[in-house]
Design a protein around this motif. Structure first.
Motif: not given
Length: 262
Positions: A74-103
Motif C-alpha cells: 500500500g505504501l507503493v500504491e499511495a506513492t503512485i497515487a500521489a506522484f503518478g508513479g515510482v521511479d526510485i525505491l529506497i528500502n531503508n526501514a530496519g530494526i535491530q535486537h542484540v541477543a544470543a541465538v538461544d535467547a
C-alpha cells in the motif's frame, strides 16, 4: 539541472537517521519524495513540511506497518497515487535486537525479518511493474556491512542483511535489460537512533563510559574509529539513482570505514 529532476522517489523508514538523509539528498537532487516512518502524525507532518520548505520540491508522507505485507504494498500504491508513479525505491526501514541465538525472542525474530527483509520483497514487487512499463527504475536497498560479514549476538540481523544483498543481486539480473538497476548499499556503523540505543545498552553490559564503548566496542572493527555519516550514505544513494550509474547493478558497495578490509 538537478540530476534527479522530475523523478519520483519512495524512501521507507525516512523520518530520521539514514532514511531522512537519503530523502533530503534525493529532494536536493530534484526528486519528489514520499516519506515513510513510524513517528506520530504531528511529528511526521513537521518533518515533511520542513523538508519541503528546505528543498522546494513536493514531499509527501505515508505511514505504513512494514511488518504487514498489505501495508508495504500500500505504501507503493499511495506513492503512485500521489506522484503518478515510482521511479526510485529506497528500502531503508530496519530494526535491530542484540541477543544470543538461544535467547532470541521468537516474535522479535519474526518482526525483524518481516521489516528488514520481507518488506523489501513486497515493495519491490509492487514497484517493478511501473518501472518495467516505463523502461527506467532505480532500487537501492540499504543493507549493511553485516550483509557481508557477521558479528556475534546479531545473527537474525546478519541473516536479514545477507538476504537483502542476495535478493538485490537476483532482482538486478531479472531486470538487467529493462533499464532498471538494483543495488544493496552496505554501510558500517552510522550514528543513528538505532545505534545510539546500542551504545547505551553496551555501556551497561560492559560497565564502561559511552565514549569507550563507542571506540572499543561499537567501532572496534571499523579501522577509521569514526562513524559513517548518514550524508555519505545518502550521497552514494543519489549516485546510484542517477543516469551516471546506469551500469552499476547487482552490486553491494561498502561504506564501512575499512571494516571489511581486515
Amino acid at each position: 539541472m538537478a540530476v534527479l529532476a522530475g523523478r519520483r522517489a519512495l524512501v521507507t523508514g525516512s523520518t530520521s537517521g539514514i532514511g531522512l538523509a537519503v530523502a533530503r539528498a534525493l529532494a536536493q537532487a530534484g526528486a519528489k519524495v514520499m516519506l515513510n516512518g513510524s513517528r506520530v502524525a504531528a511529528d511526521a507532518e513537521s518533518t515533511r513540511a520542513a523538508l519541503a520548505a528546505e528543498t522546494g520540491v513536493e514531499i509527501g508522507y505515508t505511514p505504513a506497518n512494514l511488518a504487514d505485507p498489505a501495508s508495504a504494498r500500500g505504501l507503493v500504491e499511495a506513492t503512485i497515487a500521489a506522484f503518478g508513479g515510482v521511479d526510485i525505491l529506497i528500502n531503508n526501514a530496519g530494526i535491530q535486537h542484540v541477543a544470543a541465538v538461544d535467547a532470541f525472542p521468537d516474535d522479535t525474530w519474526d518482526q525483524l525479518l518481516a521489516i528488514n527483509l520481507s518488506s523489501v520483497f513486497h515493495t519491490t514487487k509492487a514497484a517493478l511493474p511501473g518501472m518495467k512499463a516505463q523502461g527506467w527504475g532505480r532500487i537501492v536497498n540499504i543493507a549493511s556491512a553485516h550483509g557481508l560479514v557477521a558479528s556475534p549476538f546479531k545473527a537474525p540481523y546478519t541473516a536479514s542483511k545477507h538476504a537483502v544483498v542476495g535478493f538485490s543481486k537476483a532482482v538486478a539480473l531479472e531486470v538487467a535489460e529493462q533499464g532498471i538497476t538494483c543495488n544493496a548499499l552496505c554501510p558500517g556503523y552510522v550514528r543513528t537512533p538505532l545505534v545510539e540505543k546500542q551504545v547505551v545498552d553496551q555501556a551497561k553490559v560492559h560497565n564502561l563510559p559511552e565514549e569507550r564503548v563507542i571506540r572499543e566496542v561499537i567501532l572496534a572493527a571499523q579501522p577509521t574509529k569514526q562513524f559513517v555519516e548518514a550524508e555519505e550514505v545518502a550521497a552514494y544513494a543519489v549516485f546510484l539513482c542517477s543516469d551516471a550509474a546506469k551500469s552499476v547493478t547487482g552490486s553491494a558497495p561498502l561504506i564501512d570505514g575499512g571494516w571489511t578490509a581486515r
